[in-house]
Design a protein around this motif. Structure first.
Motif, PDB file in Angstrom:
ATOM      1  N   UNK A 148       4.118   5.596  -4.661  1.00 17.92           N
ATOM      2  CA  UNK A 148       2.901   5.325  -3.892  1.00 17.92           C
ATOM      3  C   UNK A 148       2.652   3.808  -3.920  1.00 17.92           C
ATOM      4  N   UNK A 149       1.861   3.293  -2.961  1.00 14.53           N
ATOM      5  CA  UNK A 149       1.528   1.865  -3.018  1.00 14.53           C
ATOM      6  C   UNK A 149       0.814   1.470  -4.303  1.00 14.53           C
ATOM      7  N   UNK A 175      10.099  -3.659  -8.346  1.00 15.55           N
ATOM      8  CA  UNK A 175       8.995  -2.705  -8.463  1.00 15.55           C
ATOM      9  C   UNK A 175       8.969  -1.726  -7.300  1.00 15.55           C
ATOM     10  N   UNK A 176       9.188  -2.225  -6.077  1.00 18.20           N
ATOM     11  CA  UNK A 176       9.210  -1.324  -4.926  1.00 18.20           C
ATOM     12  C   UNK A 176      10.404  -0.387  -4.974  1.00 18.20           C
ATOM     13  N   UNK A 177      11.520  -0.851  -5.536  1.00 18.91           N
ATOM     14  CA  UNK A 177      12.725  -0.018  -5.616  1.00 18.91           C
ATOM     15  C   UNK A 177      12.569   1.110  -6.623  1.00 18.91           C
ATOM     16  N   UNK A 209       8.395   2.741  -6.029  1.00 14.07           N
ATOM     17  CA  UNK A 209       7.987   3.142  -4.690  1.00 14.07           C
ATOM     18  C   UNK A 209       9.025   4.009  -4.008  1.00 14.07           C
ATOM     19  N   UNK A 210       8.793   4.204  -2.729  1.00 11.87           N
ATOM     20  CA  UNK A 210       9.694   4.960  -1.857  1.00 11.87           C
ATOM     21  C   UNK A 210      10.080   4.045  -0.699  1.00 11.87           C
ATOM     22  N   UNK A 219       0.545  -1.677  -9.228  1.00 15.16           N
ATOM     23  CA  UNK A 219       0.362  -1.653 -10.687  1.00 15.16           C
ATOM     24  C   UNK A 219       1.544  -2.292 -11.401  1.00 15.16           C
ATOM     25  N   UNK A 220       2.750  -2.035 -10.920  1.00 13.95           N
ATOM     26  CA  UNK A 220       3.919  -2.669 -11.516  1.00 13.95           C
ATOM     27  C   UNK A 220       3.913  -4.181 -11.343  1.00 13.95           C
ATOM     28  N   UNK A 221       3.493  -4.657 -10.175  1.00 17.76           N
ATOM     29  CA  UNK A 221       3.403  -6.105  -9.958  1.00 17.76           C
ATOM     30  C   UNK A 221       2.378  -6.737 -10.887  1.00 17.76           C
TER      31      UNK A 221
END
Length: 358
Positions: free
Chosen positions: A152-153, A227-229, A232-233, A158-160
């Motif tokens: 999810x965004x 983080x997106x990898x 996220x999706x 949160x990871x960033x």
């Protein structure tokens, strides 16, 4: 000879840093710009011909503009959350921690002792559908039975925030730790409340650390792809994921270079525009009021005098009781006047010609 060496010493000290930047930033940037102008019809096996294909830039932007917008949206949101979390933390460590200051600084820096990838994988475990956090949120009905946090965004942001928060806290701590506490006491003595003291004294004096921390946070967050990898999706992929795929999967070097150059240019434009704005505001304020050019503590003192101390011979209010914040206005001591005996002009001239003292 010594003077010539002294004049050259600053340039010699800067030379290693300049050489490092030229070798590892300027030269790769030139090569990246050249690769972005290669013929897009080429390939890694057949080679790329330099055709000055400027059309690579609008083509890349048309194809992947959602990822650009998403990157800056995620980075901006994470930066705002980081400031909201990092400023109180840095202030507490610098001003309120006391003997626990070093321990808290170690706690801030300790996550950086491990790999960036390991920290992100740990967040993937925490936010997984079978993790304790999702189970607790489902138990209190904050998440539905099929609700999830991973992919999810919110997970990407949160990871960033988690990974780049130390880069924001440390410059802020350095600025707040150097803040003179007497300025805060002076603001209180001049009847400034906590909110006004923060707005007029603490925040302006900590602005260099805040600007440095925001830049150190926002710039790597905008180009991040880990983080997106992992959190996220594909619907949450940022432009860094597209560049990674173009370089390593599709082997489309011209498009990857064009995307990299566009990202670099966009970040530079945003950062320079944001840095130039406060200067313009300060110039506009200085035209309207000369007192705004002074430090924050002196500006508060000037306003206090302008409001209630314009009477002749008034000084700054001196607190008689710090708990009640009472003030006593002390009259200024009258300047001493030295009265000399009257001397006639002729007598004075005669004494000067004769060399006699009056």
């Amino acid at each position: 000879m010594t003077g010539g060496r002294g004049r050259l010493l600053p340039y010699l000290l800067v030379l290693p840093g300049v050489g490092w930047l030229v070798l590892f930033f300027a030269v790769p940037a030139v090569q990246l710009g050249a690769a972005s102008l290669y013929d897009p019809a080429g390939s890694l096996t057949d080679g790329y011909a330099m055709t000055w294909a400027v059309g690579n830039y609008p083509a890349a932007l048309r194809a992947y503009w959602p990822q650009f917008v998403r990157s800056f949206l995620y980075a901006g949101t994470a930066t705002l959350i980081g400031v909201a979390l990092g400023y109180p933390l840095a202030y507490a460590i610098a001003r309120k921690a006391g003997r626990w200051r070093n321990l808290l600084l170690v706690c801030v820096v300790a996550p950086m002792f491990t790999s960036f990838l390991v920290r992100t994988l740990a967040w993937k475990t925490i936010l997984s559908d079978t993790g304790w956090l999702v189970g607790a949120l489902r138990a209190v009905h904050l998440l539905g039975p099929d609700g999830r946090l991973l992919a999810t965004p919110a997970a990407v942001v949160a990871g960033l925030v988690y990974n780049f928060l130390p880069f924001l806290v440390l410059p802020l701590y350095a600025s707040l730790e150097r803040l003179d506490p007497r300025l805060l006491e002076a603001a209180g003595d001049l009847y400034a409340g906590p909110v006004r003291t923060f707005r007029r004294v603490t925040l302006p004096l900590s602005m260099p650390g805040l600007v440095a921390g925001v830049l150190l946070f926002f710039i790597p967050a905008a180009g991040d792809y880990v983080n997106a990898e992992l959190l996220g999706a594909p619907n949450q992929y940022m432009v860094g994921n597209v560049i990674d795929s173009a370089y390593l999967v599709r082997l489309d070097y011209p498009q990857a270079s064009a995307l990299s150059f566009l990202l670099l240019a966009a970040v530079l434009v945003l950062v320079l525009g944001w840095l130039r704005r406060p200067r313009g505001l300060r110039r506009n304020r200085s035209r309207g009021s000369h007192r705004e050019c002074r430090p924050a503590g002196l500006a508060l003192a000037g306003r206090a005098l302008g409001a209630g101390g314009r009477a002749a011979g008034a000084r700054l209010p001196v607190p008689a009781d710090r708990r009640r914040r009472r003030a006593v206005v002390q009259p200024a001591v009258e300047s001493a006047v030295v009265r000399l005996p009257r001397v006639h002009a002729g007598q004075l001239a005669a004494s000067v010609r004769g060399g006699r003292a009056v």
